[in-house]
Design a protein around this motif. Sequence first.
Motif, PDB file in Angstrom:
ATOM      1  N   SER A  60     -18.713 -14.762 -36.386  1.00 56.68           N
ATOM      2  CA  SER A  60     -19.881 -14.568 -37.188  1.00 56.68           C
ATOM      3  C   SER A  60     -20.416 -15.819 -37.393  1.00 56.68           C
ATOM      4  N   ALA A  61     -21.646 -16.043 -37.751  1.00 57.05           N
ATOM      5  CA  ALA A  61     -22.424 -17.329 -38.268  1.00 57.05           C
ATOM      6  C   ALA A  61     -23.104 -17.109 -39.517  1.00 57.05           C
ATOM      7  N   GLU A  62     -22.991 -18.326 -40.071  1.00 56.67           N
ATOM      8  CA  GLU A  62     -23.624 -18.418 -41.585  1.00 56.67           C
ATOM      9  C   GLU A  62     -24.955 -17.665 -41.985  1.00 56.67           C
ATOM     10  N   TRP A  63     -25.567 -18.151 -40.831  1.00 50.51           N
ATOM     11  CA  TRP A  63     -27.166 -17.378 -40.703  1.00 50.51           C
ATOM     12  C   TRP A  63     -27.237 -16.104 -40.706  1.00 50.51           C
ATOM     13  N   CYS A  64     -26.264 -15.273 -39.990  1.00 49.08           N
ATOM     14  CA  CYS A  64     -26.328 -13.886 -39.680  1.00 49.08           C
ATOM     15  C   CYS A  64     -26.150 -12.887 -40.882  1.00 49.08           C
ATOM     16  N   GLU A  65     -27.156 -12.440 -41.493  1.00 52.92           N
ATOM     17  CA  GLU A  65     -27.214 -11.576 -42.504  1.00 52.92           C
ATOM     18  C   GLU A  65     -26.160 -10.223 -42.184  1.00 52.92           C
ATOM     19  N   TYR A  66     -26.363  -9.681 -40.958  1.00 55.74           N
ATOM     20  CA  TYR A  66     -25.373  -8.656 -40.803  1.00 55.74           C
ATOM     21  C   TYR A  66     -23.934  -8.863 -40.894  1.00 55.74           C
TER      22      TYR A  66
ATOM     23  N   LYS B 219     -18.788  -8.534 -43.851  1.00 59.38           N
ATOM     24  CA  LYS B 219     -17.705  -8.889 -44.605  1.00 59.38           C
ATOM     25  C   LYS B 219     -17.727  -8.613 -45.901  1.00 59.38           C
ATOM     26  N   GLU B 220     -18.965  -8.594 -46.663  1.00 62.95           N
ATOM     27  CA  GLU B 220     -18.875  -8.349 -48.036  1.00 62.95           C
ATOM     28  C   GLU B 220     -18.430  -6.658 -48.112  1.00 62.95           C
ATOM     29  N   HIS B 221     -18.836  -5.799 -47.303  1.00 67.46           N
ATOM     30  CA  HIS B 221     -18.560  -4.261 -47.473  1.00 67.46           C
ATOM     31  C   HIS B 221     -17.528  -3.705 -46.741  1.00 67.46           C
TER      32      HIS B 221
ATOM     33  N   THR C  52     -23.510 -12.243 -32.840  1.00 66.79           N
ATOM     34  CA  THR C  52     -22.945 -11.765 -33.850  1.00 66.79           C
ATOM     35  C   THR C  52     -23.623 -10.670 -34.783  1.00 66.79           C
ATOM     36  N   PRO C  53     -22.724  -9.957 -35.466  1.00 68.27           N
ATOM     37  CA  PRO C  53     -21.205  -9.937 -35.545  1.00 68.27           C
ATOM     38  C   PRO C  53     -20.550  -9.245 -34.250  1.00 68.27           C
ATOM     39  N   THR C  54     -19.540  -9.927 -33.764  1.00 69.06           N
ATOM     40  CA  THR C  54     -18.710  -9.000 -32.869  1.00 69.06           C
ATOM     41  C   THR C  54     -17.338  -9.110 -33.295  1.00 69.06           C
ATOM     42  N   VAL C  55     -16.569  -7.915 -33.381  1.00 66.78           N
ATOM     43  CA  VAL C  55     -15.020  -7.776 -33.884  1.00 66.78           C
ATOM     44  C   VAL C  55     -14.281  -7.647 -32.391  1.00 66.78           C
TER      45      VAL C  55
ATOM     46  N   ARG D 132     -13.956  -3.899 -28.101  1.00 64.46           N
ATOM     47  CA  ARG D 132     -15.039  -4.715 -29.209  1.00 64.46           C
ATOM     48  C   ARG D 132     -15.735  -3.607 -30.069  1.00 64.46           C
ATOM     49  N   ILE D 133     -16.358  -4.210 -31.131  1.00 64.58           N
ATOM     50  CA  ILE D 133     -17.095  -3.582 -32.004  1.00 64.58           C
ATOM     51  C   ILE D 133     -18.267  -4.666 -32.205  1.00 64.58           C
ATOM     52  N   ILE D 134     -19.432  -4.358 -31.436  1.00 65.57           N
ATOM     53  CA  ILE D 134     -20.417  -5.318 -31.334  1.00 65.57           C
ATOM     54  C   ILE D 134     -21.771  -4.992 -32.222  1.00 65.57           C
ATOM     55  N   GLY D 135     -22.074  -5.692 -33.278  1.00 61.15           N
ATOM     56  CA  GLY D 135     -22.915  -5.391 -34.210  1.00 61.15           C
ATOM     57  C   GLY D 135     -22.610  -4.446 -35.226  1.00 61.15           C
ATOM     58  N   ILE D 136     -23.542  -3.861 -36.021  1.00 58.03           N
ATOM     59  CA  ILE D 136     -23.309  -2.945 -36.977  1.00 58.03           C
ATOM     60  C   ILE D 136     -24.413  -1.638 -36.855  1.00 58.03           C
TER      61      ILE D 136
END
Length: 182
Positions: free
Chosen positions: A58-64, A69-71, A122-125, A138-142
Amino acid sequence: MLLTFITRMTLLSVLLLQTACDNSVLAGNKHSLAELQNLQTLGAEAKTKQLPILLIFSAEWCEYCEVLKEHVLHPMSINGMYEGKVVFLRNVGIDEPEPIPDWHGNPIKKSKWAYQINADLTPTVVFFDGNGKEVADRIIGISEVGLFASLVHVRINQAYANMGLTKRIPATPELLEQQQAR
């Protein structure tokens, strides 16, 4: 035009989900997902406990990334059912300048490593075993935040199978909670 519509609908869904979410859990705390500090140490612990490692790039600027992370990942990291029992969860902030020890103890910048393994979108899991081998898709994006936790469970079970382990977890966090309550 269709892409713009889909993007707007996705954003609207995320905003509605955020509005409906109980923010008291998150008040004053963006998320408590542990930041990756040392791949070598984490790998050794994962080998000892025979568990996969889930890393969100992730990156700090990445809203997704923050929404994810939050949900999804924050609740998994604080409920005590996952960390060190089902999987090891860590955040990899690709915009952090300090290097960390890689799988062999050599210093590497997170951004360089993310680029090397093609996880810089980002995000990539990504799911690894304790040796640094990728063990699940991998899981890329949401696409849909509400279904993301179930997708993570599918990938954890895929990682178990690819690691030669017989353990499996239920399809959803709710079912895992019920199982562990017994």
